[in-house]
Design a protein around this motif. Structure first.
Motif, mmCIF file in Angstrom:
data_model
loop_
_atom_site.group_PDB
_atom_site.id
_atom_site.type_symbol
_atom_site.label_atom_id
_atom_site.label_comp_id
_atom_site.label_asym_id
_atom_site.label_seq_id
_atom_site.Cartn_x
_atom_site.Cartn_y
_atom_site.Cartn_z
ATOM 1 N N VAL A 50 -4.976 10.602 4.512
ATOM 2 C CA VAL A 50 -3.992 9.753 3.961
ATOM 3 C C VAL A 50 -4.234 8.416 4.682
ATOM 4 O O VAL A 50 -4.123 7.163 3.949
ATOM 5 C CB VAL A 50 -2.565 10.296 4.071
ATOM 6 C CG1 VAL A 50 -1.516 9.010 3.606
ATOM 7 C CG2 VAL A 50 -2.404 11.317 3.241
ATOM 8 N N LEU A 51 -4.299 8.411 5.926
ATOM 9 C CA LEU A 51 -4.463 7.069 6.828
ATOM 10 C C LEU A 51 -5.785 6.334 6.726
ATOM 11 O O LEU A 51 -5.837 5.360 6.666
ATOM 12 C CB LEU A 51 -4.154 7.725 8.456
ATOM 13 C CG LEU A 51 -2.852 8.167 8.817
ATOM 14 C CD1 LEU A 51 -2.463 8.428 10.311
ATOM 15 C CD2 LEU A 51 -1.521 7.295 8.158
ATOM 16 N N ILE A 91 0.850 -1.191 0.155
ATOM 17 C CA ILE A 91 -0.040 -0.001 0.106
ATOM 18 C C ILE A 91 0.936 1.209 0.030
ATOM 19 O O ILE A 91 1.822 1.511 0.835
ATOM 20 C CB ILE A 91 -0.940 0.049 1.245
ATOM 21 C CG1 ILE A 91 -1.880 -1.234 1.190
ATOM 22 C CG2 ILE A 91 -1.829 1.323 1.282
ATOM 23 C CD1 ILE A 91 -2.865 -1.436 2.291
ATOM 24 N N PRO A 114 0.896 5.167 -0.691
ATOM 25 C CA PRO A 114 0.191 6.712 -0.538
ATOM 26 C C PRO A 114 1.450 7.364 -1.410
ATOM 27 O O PRO A 114 2.425 7.602 -1.023
ATOM 28 C CB PRO A 114 0.064 7.252 0.840
ATOM 29 C CG PRO A 114 0.974 6.438 1.659
ATOM 30 C CD PRO A 114 1.360 4.931 1.013
ATOM 31 N N ALA A 130 -7.672 0.901 1.593
ATOM 32 C CA ALA A 130 -6.767 0.080 0.851
ATOM 33 C C ALA A 130 -6.644 -1.327 1.490
ATOM 34 O O ALA A 130 -6.678 -2.378 1.041
ATOM 35 C CB ALA A 130 -5.563 0.665 0.400
ATOM 36 N N ALA A 131 -6.482 -1.223 2.953
ATOM 37 C CA ALA A 131 -6.384 -2.489 3.851
ATOM 38 C C ALA A 131 -7.502 -3.531 3.561
ATOM 39 O O ALA A 131 -7.537 -4.461 3.801
ATOM 40 C CB ALA A 131 -5.970 -2.339 5.149
ATOM 41 N N PHE A 147 5.212 5.266 9.193
ATOM 42 C CA PHE A 147 3.964 4.326 9.567
ATOM 43 C C PHE A 147 4.267 3.573 10.797
ATOM 44 O O PHE A 147 3.245 3.548 11.766
ATOM 45 C CB PHE A 147 4.077 3.486 8.493
ATOM 46 C CG PHE A 147 3.716 3.902 7.067
ATOM 47 C CD1 PHE A 147 2.446 4.233 7.022
ATOM 48 C CD2 PHE A 147 4.770 3.990 6.234
ATOM 49 C CE1 PHE A 147 2.071 4.790 5.444
ATOM 50 C CE2 PHE A 147 4.515 4.691 4.925
ATOM 51 C CZ PHE A 147 3.152 4.906 4.630
ATOM 52 N N HIS A 169 6.507 4.333 1.279
ATOM 53 C CA HIS A 169 6.155 5.672 0.430
ATOM 54 C C HIS A 169 6.700 5.302 -0.845
ATOM 55 O O HIS A 169 7.760 4.430 -1.300
ATOM 56 C CB HIS A 169 6.886 6.671 0.927
ATOM 57 C CG HIS A 169 6.329 7.352 2.174
ATOM 58 N ND1 HIS A 169 5.168 8.110 2.370
ATOM 59 C CD2 HIS A 169 6.604 7.231 3.653
ATOM 60 C CE1 HIS A 169 5.010 8.537 3.341
ATOM 61 N NE2 HIS A 169 5.800 7.885 4.355
ATOM 62 N N PHE A 216 3.329 -1.341 3.950
ATOM 63 C CA PHE A 216 3.045 0.329 3.752
ATOM 64 C C PHE A 216 4.538 0.819 3.641
ATOM 65 O O PHE A 216 5.308 0.493 4.202
ATOM 66 C CB PHE A 216 2.440 0.950 5.121
ATOM 67 C CG PHE A 216 0.956 0.367 5.304
ATOM 68 C CD1 PHE A 216 -0.083 1.128 4.711
ATOM 69 C CD2 PHE A 216 0.891 -0.769 5.970
ATOM 70 C CE1 PHE A 216 -1.281 0.716 5.075
ATOM 71 C CE2 PHE A 216 -0.376 -1.322 6.375
ATOM 72 C CZ PHE A 216 -1.514 -0.734 5.953
ATOM 73 N N LEU A 225 1.654 12.164 7.615
ATOM 74 C CA LEU A 225 0.614 11.352 6.985
ATOM 75 C C LEU A 225 -0.757 11.912 7.959
ATOM 76 O O LEU A 225 -0.912 11.571 9.102
ATOM 77 C CB LEU A 225 0.859 9.949 7.888
ATOM 78 C CG LEU A 225 2.288 9.468 7.000
ATOM 79 C CD1 LEU A 225 2.271 7.903 7.641
ATOM 80 C CD2 LEU A 225 1.837 9.072 5.600
ATOM 81 N N CYS A 268 -5.279 4.654 3.595
ATOM 82 C CA CYS A 268 -4.549 3.521 3.652
ATOM 83 C C CYS A 268 -5.504 2.172 4.418
ATOM 84 O O CYS A 268 -5.435 1.288 4.285
ATOM 85 C CB CYS A 268 -3.455 3.737 4.870
ATOM 86 S SG CYS A 268 -2.116 4.743 4.271
ATOM 87 N N ARG A 269 -6.397 2.497 5.485
ATOM 88 C CA ARG A 269 -7.220 1.572 5.984
ATOM 89 C C ARG A 269 -8.360 1.090 4.828
ATOM 90 O O ARG A 269 -8.385 0.120 4.830
ATOM 91 C CB ARG A 269 -8.205 2.496 7.070
ATOM 92 C CG ARG A 269 -7.364 2.625 8.282
ATOM 93 C CD ARG A 269 -8.090 3.854 9.088
ATOM 94 N NE ARG A 269 -9.585 3.593 9.621
ATOM 95 C CZ ARG A 269 -9.824 3.197 10.712
ATOM 96 N NH1 ARG A 269 -8.962 3.162 11.698
ATOM 97 N NH2 ARG A 269 -11.205 3.033 10.888
#
Length: 542
Positions: A434-435, A384, A386, A441-442, A512, A454, A452, A430, A438-439
């Protein structure tokens, strides 16, 4: 699941999927008594009933409106007989509706009821090999001939004017997207327990009608499969039930229809009674199944990640389990007091017990689904990433090496997060946007492990090292590698990321790992940091 909003607006919360954690208000004297349904037509929905009796085609505004009543059934012949008997006593004429029993491979021959009800009803039975409720409903839909489809269940007992109220609504509002939600309550002759009253109270575990106003719009999370109707053509154009769902198939359909513009309106006077005795144990197991379905629901619609209790449920279930409690133990406590007379203060304690049990069961279902995904993951790792630079291609050597990983079982999610239409730079900080991405995407990820990183730190060797380290040291919970400019990359088992609640702390630097470290240590893990290694050529970016 949240439950109708347009795509251009943030999706509403799936009330009946219980994304919230509110405790219900306590009422004097204990649990609130069952409310009687309104004696007259809905004050805002049912205007014009007298003129409506002639009917009108919902798409053309003239001619007859015919309903197709779809009833899925699986080994509930006695309950189905009561449902058909109530449909035979409707105020709507026999030629104004058809009844399609959608048999999901029952063993008790529900089609034998045709002899008893065939003269009173325009009745058909369609049968399929046993699959699930969604598949049975789709089988029935394929043969439906009505202008409007009304969904109900075999254990429902319609009040005499139910079909007429649905027909009249669609006559008054012929727009394709107009849909109607009726009211459901326990069957009056059904002996009610304290627990059964609780799950239809403000807790909204079974039904959440107390948050609705008669005649007002209802969000997609209220598209209950026991008493909702929608135009057939609108349903055909925008998708039927998703047959991969064993639970929550009705609200998942409701969400997709809302994205297509469905406007669901509540009529409190269109009452359908639920004649099904529910035990604490049965409902707790049902909630576990709902929790499993929520994981699938979120993966199908990751934009709802912040509205579904996927992360919160996994965290709560793990914490409850760590405290030494079990679902069976909480069920036993609830069953022990079910028929006792209690003082108001004790009633409040029982409400907290119910809430703990059902939240625990829901979260445990989430955990079970995540663990099943982990064990059968089709991808080794989901990476993942971002980034603020989706428009810039990866350097050719790096791209080729990452493609080799992809062929070897990796999947990659590169995404750009933004705020108010402006792209954010995740390498600086972050932030919450963005976070949250990320969630989401998870939730979509199909990998056994999540990695995770960059974009500037993507390297095939680094990703392989992280995977090997976390696979070989499950007791670490997470392995990370500290990199330049305060950044890092990490790998974590996908279920554990959810049990940590995802990345809870926004802002700060661009790393992260520290956002998960304290939580992992509190769970007994020992996160490990790998020594950074510069790839051949001396460039982290490849």
């Amino acid at each position: 699941m949240p439950r109708g909003r347009r795509a251009a607006r943030p999706p509403g919360q799936a009330r009946a999927l219980r994304g919230d954690r509110r405790l219900p208000r306590r009422h004097p004297g204990g649990a609130r008594r069952r409310r009687s349904p309104p004696s007259g037509p809905g004050s805002r929905v049912a205007r014009g009933d007298r003129a409506a009796r002639a009917g009108a085609n919902p798409s053309r505004g003239g001619g007859a409106v015919k309903l197709s009543v779809l009833i899925p059934v699986y080994n509930r012949r006695a309950a189905l007989a009561q449902c058909l008997g109530a449909l035979a006593r409707q105020t709507l004429g026999r030629d104004e509706f058809e009844v399609i029993v959608c048999d999901d491979g029952s063993d008790d021959q529900p089609e034998a009821l045709g002899a008893a009800f065939g003269s009173a009803l325009d009745l058909r039975f369609v049968r399929q090999p046993h699959a699930n409720r969604a598949a049975a409903l789709n089988t029935g839909f394929h043969v439906a001939r009505g202008d409007v489809v009304l969904f109900t269940d075999s254990d429902m007992v319609p009040t005499p004017a139910l079909l007429e109220k649905h027909r009249d609504f669609h006559r008054r509002d012929p727009r394709p997207q107009a849909a109607m939600l009726g009211h459901m309550d326990w069957y009056p002759a059904l002996p009610l327990t304290r627990f059964m009253r609780y799950i239809v109270s403000d807790s909204a575990w079974q039904f959440g009608y107390r948050a609705l106003a008669d005649g007002a719009p209802a969000t997609w999370g209220y598209f209950y499969g026991g008493n909702s109707s929608v135009k057939r053509e609108f349903l055909a154009a925008n998708g039927r039930h998703d047959e991969s769902f064993a639970r929550a198939e009705d609200v998942e359909l409701g969400y997709r229809l809302s994205q297509a513009g469905m406007e669901l309106v509540y009529d409190a006077s269109a009452v359908n009674y639920h004649n099904h005795f529910v035990t604490v144990r049965d409902f707790a197991r049902r909630n576990q199944n709902v929790g499993r379905a929520l994981v699938q629901f979120a993966a199908r619609h990751p934009e709802l990640t912040g509205h579904l209790p996927i992360f919160a449920g996994a965290v709560l279930a793990r914490e409850t389990e760590r405290s030494g409690l079990s679902i069976d133990g909480l069920i036993a406590q609830a069953e022990a007091v079910e028929r006792l007379e209690l003082a108001p203060a004790q009633e409040a304690e029982i409400v907290r017990l119910y809430e703990m049990l059902l939240s625990f069961a829901l979260g445990q279902g989430v955990r079970e689904a995540l663990q099943a995904d982990f064990e059968g993951a089709p991808a080794r790792v989901t990476v993942i990433v971002p980034t603020g630079r989706l428009d810039e291609p990866l350097a050719t050597p790096l791209r080729d090496r990452l493609l080799a990983l992809e062929r070897g079982g990796y999947e990659f999610f590169l995404f750009q997060a933004g705020r108010d239409g402006i792209a954010l730079d995740p390498t600086t900080s972050l932030g919450p946007e963005v976070l949250q991405a990320c969630r989401a995407a998870a939730v979509r990820a199909r990998g056994k492990y999540l990695c995770f990183a960059h974009r500037a730190d993507l390297d095939d060797g680094r990703l392989a090292r992280l995977e090997a380290a976390i696979a070989g040291e499950p007791e670490a919970g997470m392995v990370s590698e500290r990199l330049a400019a305060g950044r890092d990359a990490l790998a974590i088992p996908r279920p554990l990321f959810f049990e940590c609640g995802g990345f809870a702390q926004a802002s700060g630097d661009a790393a992260f790992g520290w956002r998960l470290g304290d939580r992992l240590r509190s769970l007994g893990y020992r996160p490990r940091e790998l020594a950074a290694t510069v790839p051949p050529g001396g460039s982290l970016a490849g």
